[in-house]
Scaffold this motif. Sequence first.
Motif, mmCIF file in Angstrom:
data_model
loop_
_atom_site.group_PDB
_atom_site.id
_atom_site.type_symbol
_atom_site.label_atom_id
_atom_site.label_comp_id
_atom_site.label_asym_id
_atom_site.label_seq_id
_atom_site.Cartn_x
_atom_site.Cartn_y
_atom_site.Cartn_z
ATOM 1 N N PHE A 58 8.442 49.340 -101.012
ATOM 2 C CA PHE A 58 8.005 50.482 -101.815
ATOM 3 C C PHE A 58 7.750 51.723 -100.962
ATOM 4 C CE2 PHE A 58 4.611 53.086 -103.705
ATOM 5 C CZ PHE A 58 5.243 53.451 -104.892
ATOM 6 N N VAL A 59 7.135 51.553 -99.801
ATOM 7 C CA VAL A 59 6.813 52.704 -98.940
ATOM 8 C C VAL A 59 8.091 53.428 -98.534
ATOM 9 C CG1 VAL A 59 5.843 53.418 -96.740
ATOM 10 C CG2 VAL A 59 4.670 51.687 -98.103
ATOM 11 N N ALA A 60 9.134 52.674 -98.208
ATOM 12 C CA ALA A 60 10.409 53.288 -97.837
ATOM 13 C C ALA A 60 11.012 54.033 -99.020
ATOM 14 C CB ALA A 60 11.372 52.224 -97.329
ATOM 15 N N LEU A 61 10.928 53.445 -100.212
ATOM 16 C CA LEU A 61 11.452 54.094 -101.408
ATOM 17 C C LEU A 61 10.707 55.394 -101.694
ATOM 18 C CD1 LEU A 61 13.321 53.898 -103.969
ATOM 19 C CD2 LEU A 61 11.384 52.798 -105.103
ATOM 20 N N LYS A 62 9.410 55.380 -101.462
ATOM 21 C CA LYS A 62 8.574 56.541 -101.753
ATOM 22 C C LYS A 62 8.993 57.769 -100.949
ATOM 23 C CE LYS A 62 3.655 57.660 -102.274
ATOM 24 N NZ LYS A 62 2.271 57.194 -102.043
ATOM 25 N N THR A 63 9.561 57.531 -99.788
ATOM 26 C CA THR A 63 9.953 58.643 -98.921
ATOM 27 C C THR A 63 11.455 58.929 -98.970
ATOM 28 O OG1 THR A 63 10.193 57.126 -97.036
ATOM 29 C CG2 THR A 63 8.045 58.188 -97.338
ATOM 30 N N ASP A 64 12.170 58.266 -99.858
ATOM 31 C CA ASP A 64 13.624 58.426 -99.945
ATOM 32 C C ASP A 64 14.011 58.979 -101.306
ATOM 33 O OD1 ASP A 64 16.400 58.128 -100.055
ATOM 34 O OD2 ASP A 64 16.381 56.303 -98.836
ATOM 35 N N ALA A 65 14.150 60.298 -101.385
ATOM 36 C CA ALA A 65 14.422 60.965 -102.657
ATOM 37 C C ALA A 65 15.761 60.522 -103.253
ATOM 38 C CB ALA A 65 14.405 62.474 -102.482
ATOM 39 N N ALA A 66 16.755 60.291 -102.410
ATOM 40 C CA ALA A 66 18.071 59.898 -102.908
ATOM 41 C C ALA A 66 18.008 58.535 -103.590
ATOM 42 C CB ALA A 66 19.078 59.865 -101.758
ATOM 43 N N GLN A 67 17.244 57.604 -103.012
ATOM 44 C CA GLN A 67 17.102 56.283 -103.615
ATOM 45 C C GLN A 67 16.311 56.355 -104.919
ATOM 46 O OE1 GLN A 67 18.205 52.859 -102.711
ATOM 47 N NE2 GLN A 67 19.690 54.396 -102.045
ATOM 48 N N ASP A 100 16.265 58.895 -106.960
ATOM 49 C CA ASP A 100 17.183 59.466 -107.946
ATOM 50 C C ASP A 100 18.163 58.404 -108.447
ATOM 51 O OD1 ASP A 100 15.990 61.919 -107.752
ATOM 52 O OD2 ASP A 100 17.493 62.782 -106.410
ATOM 53 N N ALA A 101 18.645 57.573 -107.532
ATOM 54 C CA ALA A 101 19.574 56.509 -107.920
ATOM 55 C C ALA A 101 18.882 55.511 -108.844
ATOM 56 C CB ALA A 101 20.107 55.809 -106.670
ATOM 57 N N PHE A 102 17.637 55.176 -108.540
ATOM 58 C CA PHE A 102 16.863 54.262 -109.378
ATOM 59 C C PHE A 102 16.680 54.833 -110.774
ATOM 60 C CE2 PHE A 102 12.415 52.392 -110.170
ATOM 61 C CZ PHE A 102 12.928 51.224 -110.726
ATOM 62 N N ASN A 103 16.506 56.143 -110.853
ATOM 63 C CA ASN A 103 16.248 56.808 -112.130
ATOM 64 C C ASN A 103 17.490 56.981 -112.998
ATOM 65 O OD1 ASN A 103 13.489 57.091 -112.119
ATOM 66 N ND2 ASN A 103 13.508 59.131 -111.177
ATOM 67 N N LYS A 104 18.636 56.477 -112.574
ATOM 68 C CA LYS A 104 19.827 56.558 -113.421
ATOM 69 C C LYS A 104 19.632 55.781 -114.724
ATOM 70 C CE LYS A 104 23.802 57.630 -110.549
ATOM 71 N NZ LYS A 104 25.148 57.158 -110.107
ATOM 72 N N TRP A 119 11.080 43.818 -112.193
ATOM 73 C CA TRP A 119 12.335 43.108 -112.423
ATOM 74 C C TRP A 119 13.500 44.098 -112.416
ATOM 75 C CZ3 TRP A 119 15.242 39.263 -111.853
ATOM 76 C CH2 TRP A 119 16.207 38.822 -112.773
ATOM 77 N N THR A 120 13.318 45.242 -113.071
ATOM 78 C CA THR A 120 14.350 46.280 -113.056
ATOM 79 C C THR A 120 14.597 46.779 -111.637
ATOM 80 O OG1 THR A 120 14.025 47.026 -115.342
ATOM 81 C CG2 THR A 120 14.882 48.641 -113.816
ATOM 82 N N TYR A 121 13.518 46.954 -110.871
ATOM 83 C CA TYR A 121 13.693 47.424 -109.501
ATOM 84 C C TYR A 121 14.428 46.384 -108.651
ATOM 85 C CZ TYR A 121 12.872 49.194 -104.845
ATOM 86 O OH TYR A 121 13.065 49.641 -103.562
ATOM 87 N N SER A 122 14.115 45.120 -108.837
ATOM 88 C CA SER A 122 14.820 44.071 -108.100
ATOM 89 C C SER A 122 16.304 44.085 -108.438
ATOM 90 C CB SER A 122 14.222 42.698 -108.426
ATOM 91 O OG SER A 122 12.878 42.602 -107.984
ATOM 92 N N GLN A 123 16.608 44.340 -109.697
ATOM 93 C CA GLN A 123 17.992 44.456 -110.136
ATOM 94 C C GLN A 123 18.668 45.628 -109.425
ATOM 95 O OE1 GLN A 123 19.048 43.991 -114.486
ATOM 96 N NE2 GLN A 123 19.376 46.181 -114.338
ATOM 97 N N PHE A 124 17.971 46.752 -109.357
ATOM 98 C CA PHE A 124 18.500 47.945 -108.705
ATOM 99 C C PHE A 124 18.769 47.700 -107.222
ATOM 100 C CE2 PHE A 124 17.123 51.532 -105.991
ATOM 101 C CZ PHE A 124 18.183 52.402 -106.211
ATOM 102 N N ARG A 125 17.862 47.019 -106.555
ATOM 103 C CA ARG A 125 17.999 46.807 -105.111
ATOM 104 C C ARG A 125 19.223 45.966 -104.768
ATOM 105 N NH1 ARG A 125 16.531 50.380 -102.238
ATOM 106 N NH2 ARG A 125 16.382 49.062 -100.396
ATOM 107 N N THR A 126 19.698 45.175 -105.695
ATOM 108 C CA THR A 126 20.886 44.360 -105.444
ATOM 109 C C THR A 126 22.147 44.995 -106.027
ATOM 110 O OG1 THR A 126 20.479 43.052 -107.436
ATOM 111 C CG2 THR A 126 19.535 42.231 -105.390
#
Length: 297
Positions: free
Chosen positions: A175-184, A186-190, A214-221
């Motif tokens: 989560f901490v890495a995601l918090k600092t990665d605007a591109a990721q 934005d991709a999650f928010n699709k 669960w949605t985030y786990s789906q996104f990460r893969t």
Amino acid sequence: MRTHAPIILFCYNRPGHLRQTVESLRMNTLAAESELFVYSDGPKNTADRQRVDEVRTYLAGVTGFRSVHVREAETNKGLANSVIEGVSFVLSQFPKVIVLEDDMLSTKDFLSFMNQALDTYASRDDIFSVTGYTPPIAVPGHYPHDVYLAPRASSWGWGTWADKWAEADWQVSDFVALKTDAAQRDAFNKGGNDLWPMLAKQQQGVIDSWAIRWTYSQFRTGAYGLYPVHSKIKNIGTDGTGTNFTFKSGEYGDELSEGAVTMPPDLRPDDGMIHAFGRYYRLPLLLKLKNKVKYGI
């Protein structure tokens, strides 16, 4: 011979909603051939005990399924913990499951649709979940299929497989890495620009949701959820009685559609469908401002 996926039903303190959900499910053509596991959460306080007891009295008489297994929690676990524990347990015994909560009406072919989807896409690494629900999105005129892929998991009448569920990271360890990665982000928010705020609130302890994790786990893969173009699930819990639904809405699942559905095994994501899907879940400006001011999101 393929066996039908067992059904898991989570309930708490709404006997009226539960009765409608079970009666609707029992009318499904595959109900009598399907095992039903019911998780009845315990009361939060003394005031809740009477309605929880009413739920359990009703459950003791439920028939119409291949078998009925009722699990009664002594104390209140909350929906998120109940779902994670219950689905994990049943998936330790079966390769696939269908999951509902106590406020879902289904078409008579809902179980048929779900089993067909779970069988058709079991080997697809890029599909983590299937659902019988679809939001009332504006389907592009060019779209030719009965089902579509979206970068979001549904919590309304859904199903998954043991190997996909095992990929879930309930702690959201990056989560901490995601918090600092605007591109990721934005991709999650699709899948809807409400997703990142929900995940942030989950990690802040503001909400307790299994579905956003669960949605985030789906996104990460890099995986998707499979949806029907026409819904086979209607939510009746948007009347303010639900644990996680605190507003009324007449928008959810007005259309229910029965009938055979063609599922192409090689189904691919469609940009037009994903755009329409994301637009539906777009946050209102005032809520975006509230998230920024109150939660720093």
